[in-house]
Design an enzyme around this catalytic site. Structure first.
Site, mmCIF file in Angstrom:
data_model
loop_
_atom_site.group_PDB
_atom_site.id
_atom_site.type_symbol
_atom_site.label_atom_id
_atom_site.label_comp_id
_atom_site.label_asym_id
_atom_site.label_seq_id
_atom_site.Cartn_x
_atom_site.Cartn_y
_atom_site.Cartn_z
ATOM 1 N N SER A 74 71.947 83.887 -9.583
ATOM 2 C CA SER A 74 71.215 83.943 -8.319
ATOM 3 C C SER A 74 70.018 84.644 -8.213
ATOM 4 C CB SER A 74 72.108 84.551 -7.251
ATOM 5 O OG SER A 74 73.327 83.959 -7.203
ATOM 6 N N ASN A 84 78.266 72.891 -10.941
ATOM 7 C CA ASN A 84 79.423 73.852 -11.012
ATOM 8 C C ASN A 84 80.789 73.237 -10.330
ATOM 9 O OD1 ASN A 84 77.318 74.012 -8.817
ATOM 10 N ND2 ASN A 84 78.814 75.508 -7.914
ATOM 11 N N THR A 126 64.956 100.174 -14.086
ATOM 12 C CA THR A 126 65.541 100.365 -15.328
ATOM 13 C C THR A 126 66.298 99.450 -16.027
ATOM 14 O OG1 THR A 126 65.327 102.559 -14.993
ATOM 15 C CG2 THR A 126 66.981 102.175 -16.691
ATOM 16 N N CYS A 148 81.737 80.881 -4.412
ATOM 17 C CA CYS A 148 80.991 81.551 -3.394
ATOM 18 C C CYS A 148 81.194 81.226 -1.869
ATOM 19 C CB CYS A 148 79.421 81.087 -4.000
ATOM 20 S SG CYS A 148 78.991 80.942 -5.586
HETATM 21 C C1 LIG Z 1 77.360 80.740 -10.943
HETATM 22 C C2 LIG Z 1 76.313 80.095 -10.822
HETATM 23 C C3 LIG Z 1 75.124 80.650 -10.186
HETATM 24 C C4 LIG Z 1 75.156 82.066 -9.757
HETATM 25 O O1 LIG Z 1 75.213 82.894 -10.959
HETATM 26 P P1 LIG Z 1 75.638 84.434 -10.314
HETATM 27 O O2 LIG Z 1 75.343 85.147 -11.784
HETATM 28 O O3 LIG Z 1 76.848 84.340 -9.800
HETATM 29 O O4 LIG Z 1 74.557 85.103 -9.154
HETATM 30 C C5 LIG Z 1 73.948 79.878 -9.999
HETATM 31 N N1 LIG Z 1 74.174 78.518 -10.317
HETATM 32 C C6 LIG Z 1 75.307 77.884 -10.881
HETATM 33 C C7 LIG Z 1 74.987 76.645 -11.336
HETATM 34 C C8 LIG Z 1 76.481 78.635 -11.055
HETATM 35 O O5 LIG Z 1 77.501 77.993 -11.688
#
Ligand SMILES: *Cc1c(COP(=O)(O)O)cnc(C)c1O
Length: 409
Positions: A70, A152, A248, A350
């Site tokens: 994200s 996803n 950091t 999510c």
């Molecule tokens: C999981 C995912 C994200 C978000 O990643 P995070 O590490 O959870 O913030 C963004 N894009 C896709 C396609 C994802 O599968």
């Protein structure tokens, strides 16, 4: 426990954990500190950056470590948009596909609130965008296109290299016309571990990868930023990560991410064959055992796969299975499966809590009801045929039960 939700997250590989451990304990230094303990940490960060660059055919200075997918996506989108804001306020325009992850879609909505113009490109029934559609959306003030490498929810693999090639030509024309260059970003969070991440082959300017989907730690990730592409940072401070991501460094997380990507690349070809066979088995078994179901995404059985190259021609991620099961609430089915020790997902993790139907399933033409009656199984490196055999023994009965309950109501 049968875990079939690897698209949500994966467990940390033992070898990744081993690589990370010293950087929490004896090698805990801050990479910016000039004494030996800091130097040790800096060396580990530099080596990880080099290793990742090598794996995606980039240069080390093109890798910006972040706290996950994200954040990388936000850095890409706001980083480009705010860079253009410096010019007199015109309505700069950004494009994404309609089926992007929420971190893209909601960043776009936020930009729209700030006065930028946005467009979401349609996809076909299989979830594929096409260049003709994208072409129609381009305006003189277009500065950015975000297109995910693989979806996803439904596992559709988008034609990134093709779009990259087209944009290269278009950008040459635009340069002659004095128009802004269109920066191309791909969200490769689901693609990593399954697809070729060579950034030159893909023709991308920016690429997002995270650790939590490839057996690395959560809240780890990077953004590939091609040399010459200018971004504004999201986080200001001490100027770490070439000034693009202050704070950091998460040294253990960075080391773990690099190790995870290394392992994923090493096993990619072999795992792809194994997992896509399991996927095809489960798709066939569900179609056979349960009446009135619809596969969401590309049907792998109708795509020609050459004898030894599975991953290139097949336009569905090797580990993704997503079905609409008419007459069933996906949410209820997921909870029933959980009672049998099987973890699956209704849409993207999510969106849990939100009862909105998936924007991805709506975009490929499913109705609201069908979108809510969908379930995703995503396989991983510990998934076995035996586990899927158990699932397919349980699933038809549960579906029958849920359909009867619905009919009684
Ligand atoms: C999981 C995912 C994200 C978000 O990643 P995070 O590490 O959870 O913030 C963004 N894009 C896709 C396609 C994802 O599968």
């Amino acid at each position: 426990m049968i875990y079939l939700d690897h698209a949500a997250t994966t467990p940390v590989d033992g070898r990744v954990l081993d690589a990370m451990r010293p950087f929490w304990t004896e090698k805990f230094g801050n990479p910016s500190s000039l004494y030996q303990l800091g130097g040790q940490a800096k060396l580990a960060v530099d080596q990880s950056r080099k290793n990742i660059a090598g794996l995606i055919n980039a240069r080390p200075e093109e890798i910006i470590f972040t706290a996950g997918g994200s954040e990388s996506v936000n850095l890409a989108i706001f980083g480009v948009a705010r860079n253009y804001r410096v010019a007199p306020p015109k309505s700069y325009h950004l494009i994404a596909s309609a089926i992007e992850h929420h971190c893209v879609i909601n960043s776009f909505k936020a930009l729209a609130g700030e006065g930028y113009k946005i467009s979401l490109a349609e996809v076909d029934k299989q979830g594929l965008v096409n260049i003709e559609n994208l072409k129609k959306l381009i305006r003189p003030q277009t500065i950015f296109i975000s297109l995910m490498y693989a979806n996803n929810e439904i596992g559709t693999i988008e034609p990134i290299a093709e779009v990259g090639k087209w944009l290269e030509g278009l950008n040459r024309e635009r340069q002659n016309q004095g128009l802004p260059r269109i920066i191309f970003h791909t969200d490769a969070c689901q693609a990593a571990g399954f697809l070729n991440l060579n950034v030159n082959r893909l023709g991308v300017d920016l690429m997002t990868v995270n650790g939590s989907k490839i057996y690395g730690p959560k809240q780890s990730g990077f953004l590939y930023v091609k040399n010459g592409v200018n971004l504004k940072p999201l986080i200001y401070g001490g100027g770490q990560e070439s000034g693009l991501r202050s704070g950091t460094e998460n040294v253990a997380g960075i080391v773990g991410l690099a190790k995870a990507l290394e392992l994923a690349e090493k096993n990619r070809a072999k795992e792809n064959r194994r997992v896509s066979d399991l996927r095809n088995f489960l798709i066939r078994a569900i179609k056979k055992a349960i009446p009135n179901v619809l596969l969401n995404g590309v049907d792998p059985t109708i795509i020609k796969v050459s004898s030894n190259k599975h991953q290139v021609i097949d336009k569905r991620l090797p580990n993704n299975i997503n079905f609409t099961i008419n007459g069933v609430e996906g949410e209820a089915l997921m909870l029933y499966l959980d009672a049998y020790g099987i973890s699956a997902s209704t849409a993207s993790a999510c969106a849990t809590g939100a009862l909105d139907p998936s924007h991805v399933l709506l975009a490929i033409g499913r109705s609201q009801r069908q979108a809510k009656g969908s379930i995703r199984f995503s396989l991983g490196k510990n998934t076995t045929k035996k586990q899927l055999g158990y699932l397919i023994k349980i699933l038809p009965g549960l579906v029958k039960q849920l359909r009867q309950v619905k009919n009684l109501k």
